[in-house]
Design an enzyme around this catalytic site. Sequence first.
Site, short mmCIF file in Angstrom:
data_model
loop_
_atom_site.label_atom_id
_atom_site.label_comp_id
_atom_site.label_asym_id
_atom_site.label_seq_id
_atom_site.Cartn_x
_atom_site.Cartn_y
_atom_site.Cartn_z
N ARG A 22 19.59 -44.02 -31.51
CA ARG A 22 18.72 -44.72 -31.87
C ARG A 22 17.95 -43.63 -32.34
O ARG A 22 18.64 -42.90 -33.56
CB ARG A 22 17.59 -44.29 -30.25
CG ARG A 22 17.67 -45.93 -29.45
CD ARG A 22 16.93 -45.79 -28.26
NE ARG A 22 15.31 -45.27 -28.00
CZ ARG A 22 14.79 -46.79 -27.97
NH1 ARG A 22 15.07 -47.85 -28.65
NH2 ARG A 22 13.34 -46.26 -28.03
N ASP A 148 5.19 -35.82 -29.24
CA ASP A 148 4.57 -36.83 -29.85
C ASP A 148 3.09 -37.15 -29.34
O ASP A 148 2.60 -36.01 -29.26
CB ASP A 148 4.98 -37.63 -27.57
CG ASP A 148 4.44 -39.23 -27.53
OD1 ASP A 148 3.57 -39.78 -27.97
OD2 ASP A 148 5.53 -39.69 -26.61
N TYR A 161 5.49 -37.51 -18.18
CA TYR A 161 5.59 -37.08 -19.62
C TYR A 161 5.16 -36.94 -20.73
O TYR A 161 5.60 -36.14 -20.97
CB TYR A 161 5.69 -38.68 -19.86
CG TYR A 161 6.15 -39.26 -21.63
CD1 TYR A 161 7.78 -38.22 -21.84
CD2 TYR A 161 5.18 -39.09 -22.72
CE1 TYR A 161 7.93 -38.48 -23.10
CE2 TYR A 161 5.34 -39.08 -23.63
CZ TYR A 161 7.57 -38.76 -24.34
OH TYR A 161 8.15 -39.21 -25.25
N THR A 162 3.84 -36.91 -20.70
CA THR A 162 2.99 -36.14 -21.63
C THR A 162 2.83 -35.02 -21.34
O THR A 162 2.35 -33.84 -22.19
CB THR A 162 0.97 -37.55 -22.11
OG1 THR A 162 0.13 -37.31 -20.47
CG2 THR A 162 1.31 -38.53 -22.59
#
Length: 255
Positions: A22, A148, A161-162
Amino acid sequence: MTEHTDPTDGQAVVFITGAARRIGAEIARTFHQAGYRVVIHCHRSRTDADALALQLNEIRAGSTSVVSADLTDEHALSGLGDAVLSCHQRLDVLVNNASSFYPTPLPSLTQVQWLDLMNSNARAGLFLAQQLAPALSTTAGSIINLTDINVSRGMAEFSAYTMAKAALGAMTRSLARELAPRVRVNAVSPGAILWPEHTQASAAQDAEQAGIISGIPLGRLGTPADIARTVLFLARDATYITGQNIRVDGGRALG
């Protein structure tokens, strides 16, 4: 005092975590094409990592190596820096790309999930920076962290996650101060580039993805090459930029 090496002389070295597939693999290809020697990190994707290394070594013999480690394992992480430096005896760029990503709805969030997401997204980058900062200082190198755009926007059911990515962003700013002037530290925040691998095809999923694209001013997904070129810019060309985060999101973060 050694200055940053021109990668076209075949000496500069980049280490990329999570580089077997990826976006990480595209970053590896992009740096290799720019003349860097590449150290690919993988965990469960050794077959893919070896195939990528073989492909790059066929282009330029001896230019690419593979190291394998579970970044959530403290013992494995502690020896990774030495393994990286043993490949080419120097380092110019550290790219903290590896990341676990999956939903963690609050009612079912577990300590195991929290630790996995925090370790892979934040702790690994910090301790790799600790291990590799002396080598990067010698070459006037840089660190690029993949964060992100949703850190500032928030994501329902992805709080762990954040939060982990937010920690990585805070680390970027703090280490930019601590490691200056010899090592620059920056971040790249991808927007919608590749759909998550756990995505299941369905009409509802198609509608959700169409909604995401409709909210992007440039009207399309980005590509792994968009991210890779930005990382290369920060590593090679942005010699007076540190402590910054570049959003590569087609304008999505505008609102």
